[in-house]
Design a protein around this motif. Structure first.
Motif, PDB file in Angstrom:
ATOM      1  N   VAL A 144       0.836  -1.203   0.000  1.00  0.00           N
ATOM      2  CA  VAL A 144       0.000   0.000   0.000  1.00  0.00           C
ATOM      3  C   VAL A 144       0.871   1.253   0.000  1.00  0.00           C
ATOM      4  N   ALA A 145       1.935   1.247   0.791  1.00  0.00           N
ATOM      5  CA  ALA A 145       2.854   2.394   0.812  1.00  0.00           C
ATOM      6  C   ALA A 145       3.484   2.600  -0.560  1.00  0.00           C
ATOM      7  N   ALA A 146       3.825   1.506  -1.228  1.00  0.00           N
ATOM      8  CA  ALA A 146       4.395   1.613  -2.573  1.00  0.00           C
ATOM      9  C   ALA A 146       3.390   2.208  -3.554  1.00  0.00           C
ATOM     10  N   CYS A 147       2.113   1.863  -3.391  1.00  0.00           N
ATOM     11  CA  CYS A 147       1.072   2.447  -4.251  1.00  0.00           C
ATOM     12  C   CYS A 147       1.005   3.960  -4.080  1.00  0.00           C
ATOM     13  N   TRP A 148       1.006   4.422  -2.824  1.00  0.00           N
ATOM     14  CA  TRP A 148       0.962   5.857  -2.559  1.00  0.00           C
ATOM     15  C   TRP A 148       2.234   6.549  -3.073  1.00  0.00           C
ATOM     16  N   ALA A 149       3.383   5.922  -2.854  1.00  0.00           N
ATOM     17  CA  ALA A 149       4.642   6.521  -3.318  1.00  0.00           C
ATOM     18  C   ALA A 149       4.686   6.608  -4.839  1.00  0.00           C
ATOM     19  N   GLY A 150       4.235   5.531  -5.503  1.00  0.00           N
ATOM     20  CA  GLY A 150       4.184   5.556  -6.961  1.00  0.00           C
ATOM     21  C   GLY A 150       3.245   6.628  -7.478  1.00  0.00           C
ATOM     22  N   GLY A 151       2.098   6.784  -6.823  1.00  0.00           N
ATOM     23  CA  GLY A 151       1.154   7.826  -7.222  1.00  0.00           C
ATOM     24  C   GLY A 151       1.729   9.215  -7.036  1.00  0.00           C
ATOM     25  N   PHE A 152       2.446   9.421  -5.936  1.00  0.00           N
ATOM     26  CA  PHE A 152       3.051  10.738  -5.685  1.00  0.00           C
ATOM     27  C   PHE A 152       4.101  11.074  -6.739  1.00  0.00           C
ATOM     28  N   ILE A 153       4.964  10.114  -7.044  1.00  0.00           N
ATOM     29  CA  ILE A 153       6.017  10.364  -8.038  1.00  0.00           C
ATOM     30  C   ILE A 153       5.410  10.669  -9.405  1.00  0.00           C
ATOM     31  N   HIS A 154       4.429   9.856  -9.805  1.00  0.00           N
ATOM     32  CA  HIS A 154       3.767  10.092 -11.085  1.00  0.00           C
ATOM     33  C   HIS A 154       3.153  11.483 -11.138  1.00  0.00           C
ATOM     34  N   SER A 155       2.413  11.852 -10.097  1.00  0.00           N
ATOM     35  CA  SER A 155       1.720  13.139 -10.093  1.00  0.00           C
ATOM     36  C   SER A 155       2.705  14.302 -10.046  1.00  0.00           C
ATOM     37  N   ALA A 156       3.784  14.135  -9.286  1.00  0.00           N
ATOM     38  CA  ALA A 156       4.782  15.204  -9.215  1.00  0.00           C
ATOM     39  C   ALA A 156       5.396  15.465 -10.587  1.00  0.00           C
ATOM     40  N   VAL A 157       5.677  14.408 -11.332  1.00  0.00           N
ATOM     41  CA  VAL A 157       6.229  14.574 -12.685  1.00  0.00           C
ATOM     42  C   VAL A 157       5.240  15.319 -13.573  1.00  0.00           C
ATOM     43  N   GLN A 158       3.962  14.921 -13.528  1.00  0.00           N
ATOM     44  CA  GLN A 158       2.948  15.589 -14.342  1.00  0.00           C
ATOM     45  C   GLN A 158       2.851  17.076 -14.001  1.00  0.00           C
ATOM     46  N   THR A 159       2.824  17.375 -12.715  1.00  0.00           N
ATOM     47  CA  THR A 159       2.641  18.760 -12.276  1.00  0.00           C
ATOM     48  C   THR A 159       3.842  19.625 -12.628  1.00  0.00           C
ATOM     49  N   VAL A 160       5.040  19.085 -12.447  1.00  0.00           N
ATOM     50  CA  VAL A 160       6.248  19.846 -12.791  1.00  0.00           C
ATOM     51  C   VAL A 160       6.283  20.161 -14.286  1.00  0.00           C
ATOM     52  N   LEU A 161       5.913  19.192 -15.115  1.00  0.00           N
ATOM     53  CA  LEU A 161       5.874  19.435 -16.562  1.00  0.00           C
ATOM     54  C   LEU A 161       4.864  20.522 -16.907  1.00  0.00           C
ATOM     55  N   MET A 162       3.736  20.558 -16.200  1.00  0.00           N
ATOM     56  CA  MET A 162       2.725  21.596 -16.454  1.00  0.00           C
ATOM     57  C   MET A 162       3.224  22.965 -16.006  1.00  0.00           C
ATOM     58  N   LEU A 163       3.865  23.028 -14.846  1.00  0.00           N
ATOM     59  CA  LEU A 163       4.315  24.310 -14.309  1.00  0.00           C
ATOM     60  C   LEU A 163       5.424  24.934 -15.146  1.00  0.00           C
ATOM     61  N   ARG A 164       6.125  24.132 -15.912  1.00  0.00           N
ATOM     62  CA  ARG A 164       7.195  24.652 -16.769  1.00  0.00           C
ATOM     63  C   ARG A 164       6.650  25.333 -18.024  1.00  0.00           C
ATOM     64  N   LEU A 165       5.362  25.129 -18.319  1.00  0.00           N
ATOM     65  CA  LEU A 165       4.771  25.718 -19.520  1.00  0.00           C
ATOM     66  C   LEU A 165       4.274  27.132 -19.245  1.00  0.00           C
TER      67      LEU A 165
END
Length: 321
Positions: A144-165
């Motif tokens: 379960v912790a791995a699921c949350w960690a994977g979700g956080f990493i995925h979302s952080a990548v998406q958000t950083v890519l958006m903020l750079r635009l």
């Protein structure tokens, strides 16, 4: 040098309809669905947490799924309800990015959790003699912790890519919430590379998890296909309901994210399937079909009943080769 004065400070979410009558209808339907999500999933969480009979790994994972479903709908639905009732459609740039982050954080965590739940079913049915060791409590917490960690990493990548635009207008989003496909179309730059990066990130996660889920259920069906006992029909029914749930959640996500945002329009009504409908259906599909959960909710005391997981694994288990 980008002119900060031209940066978008807020977005306008067009919502589901501009017609007042339809807005009130959507408000009623979404409020009813949100109430069902909250009540159904909270009831499941309280029941699992308070009943010692529901202490198997399956119910532990279902409890986490219910929590994620509540979070998933709460990211978007409350603001949608306010907009439908008040007509206020503006959302600050920071609020839009926050909504995008939490939507992908919770959504991708749920994808990973559904994959773990399929692994749990596969282990219980295909490797019953090793199930207790493989799905020990510590292993469940780690998964379960791995699921949350994977979700956080995925979302952080998406958000950083958006903020750079850069976003310098227009600022109208043809949706009822902030998500990557409708927001990235408003960027004042060439977004082709970013769109492909996001499609490979979100889309491949959705497709990969779905393929793993399908493979696990195919292996389960292959394991029980030669037997026709009552327990096997119960297993087939359980697998069928789980496949329906994951299909309802994954297919709209695959359609939405497994392609660059500009290739095809994304229907906001398709998005409603995985943000509203799927969290509402999960309690019915996964948990409320279980006789053990229903008995616990009704306050029945039956010490001889064991969790459904062990009934299934005993009824059609064979020695591990």
């Amino acid at each position: 040098m980008e002119d900060n004065s031209s940066r978008v400070t807020e977005f306008i979410l067009l919502g589901l309809s501009d017609t007042r009558g339809l807005q009130l209808l959507f408000f009623t339907l979404i409020l009813l669905a949100y109430t069902m999500v909250l009540l159904g999933n909270l009831l499941i969480i309280v029941t699992v947490r308070t009943d010692p009979k529901l202490s198997s790994p399956m119910y532990f994972l279902l409890c986490n799924l219910s929590f994620l479903d509540i979070c998933c709908t709460s990211v978007t639905v409350p603001r949608v309800l306010v907009a439908l009732l008040s007509g206020h459609k503006a959302i600050a740039f920071e609020g839009c990015m926050a909504q995008l982050f939490f939507l992908h954080f919770v959504g991708s965590s749920e994808m990973f959790l559904l994959t773990v739940m399929a692994f749990d079913r596969y282990t219980a049915i295909c490797r019953p003699l090793h199930y207790t060791a493989i799905m020990a409590r510590g292993a469940c917490w780690a998964l379960v912790a791995a699921c949350w960690a994977g979700g956080f990493i995925h979302s952080a990548v998406q958000t950083v890519l958006m903020l750079r635009l850069p976003f310098c207008g227009p600022n109208t989003i043809n949706s009822y919430f902030c998500d990557v496909p409708p927001v990235i179309r408003l960027a004042c730059a060439d977004t082709a590379l970013t769109e492909w990066l996001m499609a490979s990130n979100s889309g491949l996660i959705s497709l990969g998890c779905f393929l793993v889920l399908v493979a696990s259920y195919v292996l389960i069906l292959a394991k029980v296909r030669a037997r026709v006992s009552q327990g096997n029909w119960k297993a087939l029914s359980t697998c069928a309901s789980h496949v329906m749930a994951v299909t309802l959640f994954f297919m709209p996500c695959i359609f939405t994210y497994l392609r660059p945002a500009g290739t095809l329009p994304t229907s906001k009504y398709v998005c409603a399937i995985y943000t509203i409908l799927s969290p509402m259906m999960n309690p019915l599909i996964y948990t409320l079909r279980s006789s053990e959960v229903k008995e616990s909710m009704l306050g029945w005391q039956n010490p001889g009943v064991h969790p459904e997981l062990h009934l299934e694994s005993r009824s059609y288990s064979t020695p591990t080769q």
